[in-house]
Enzyme design. Sequence first.
Site, PDB file in Angstrom:
ATOM      1  N   CYS A 100       6.944   0.836   1.046  1.00 29.00           N
ATOM      2  CA  CYS A 100       6.159   2.043   0.745  1.00 29.00           C
ATOM      3  C   CYS A 100       6.951   3.305   1.096  1.00 29.00           C
ATOM      4  O   CYS A 100       7.877   3.660   0.374  1.00 29.00           O
ATOM      5  CB  CYS A 100       4.812   1.973   1.450  1.00 29.00           C
ATOM      6  SG  CYS A 100       3.581   3.136   0.803  1.00 29.00           S
ATOM      7  N   HIS A 200       2.844  -3.482   0.664  1.00 28.45           N
ATOM      8  CA  HIS A 200       2.905  -3.752   2.101  1.00 28.45           C
ATOM      9  C   HIS A 200       2.791  -5.253   2.390  1.00 28.45           C
ATOM     10  O   HIS A 200       1.697  -5.742   2.714  1.00 28.45           O
ATOM     11  CB  HIS A 200       1.764  -3.031   2.818  1.00 28.45           C
ATOM     12  CG  HIS A 200       1.879  -1.551   2.842  1.00 28.45           C
ATOM     13  ND1 HIS A 200       2.456  -0.863   3.889  1.00 28.45           N
ATOM     14  CD2 HIS A 200       1.487  -0.614   1.947  1.00 28.45           C
ATOM     15  CE1 HIS A 200       2.402   0.436   3.636  1.00 28.45           C
ATOM     16  NE2 HIS A 200       1.824   0.607   2.466  1.00 28.45           N
ATOM     17  N   GLU A 202       3.670  -6.695   4.983  1.00 27.80           N
ATOM     18  CA  GLU A 202       3.451  -6.878   6.416  1.00 27.80           C
ATOM     19  C   GLU A 202       1.982  -6.916   6.800  1.00 27.80           C
ATOM     20  O   GLU A 202       1.644  -7.324   7.916  1.00 27.80           O
ATOM     21  CB  GLU A 202       4.164  -5.769   7.208  1.00 27.80           C
ATOM     22  CG  GLU A 202       3.526  -4.399   7.179  1.00 27.80           C
ATOM     23  CD  GLU A 202       3.799  -3.602   5.919  1.00 27.80           C
ATOM     24  OE1 GLU A 202       3.359  -2.430   5.855  1.00 27.80           O
ATOM     25  OE2 GLU A 202       4.457  -4.134   4.992  1.00 27.80           O
TER      26      GLU A 202
END
Length: 217
Positions: A100, A200, A202
Amino acid sequence: MVVDVSYISKEHSEDATQASSGVTGILAVQGAFAEHAAMLDRLGAPWKLLRAREDFDDSIDRVILPGGESTTQGKLLRSTGLFDPINEHIKAGKPVFGTCAGMILLAQRLENDPNVYFGALDATVRRNAYGRQLGSFMTTESITTFNTDGTAAGVIEDVPLVFIRGPLVAETGSDARVMCKTNDNVVALQQGNILATAFHPEITDDTRVHKYFLTFR
């Protein structure tokens, strides 16, 4: 993925202090750095947070630039003294992963922003591409992986992609390879040892994108 509250006070993984190499440095001046740390713990990979110049030592072999606010991160990279060592790391061809805002920091060109930060990724990136009304959404796509010479290496099937007011790639240069598209928009690129995603990974429970990054040498 829900991150344990203990990550609020963690500065490194348990094994990072004893490691002379093989540590992933996670930029931690702003943004979603704790989620990356938790993901690396799940994979058993040593990590440490990068908050100031002195945190960037010889043990660090790869760097993660997390999501967040790219303009703020760009300013803090300078004020903390971290810009130069990370820039040297990238220029040396060592592994770096931007998610991002991290993709924005890596791009050579920004379509709607006069700033350029590391300027390493041969692409034009559009900030906040999905706008406030579509600030967050999730989809599933397959991701193509590449060898360092740019030839296709394989495919990671059915990866969950989470976007939070993310960027997209408006134009891909000849040095970068398209890893993934969604709705005909390019949202992941690889260029040698540079990995950049508009989404994302994560904050999902899927470790495969990070596991792939850990194969970079």
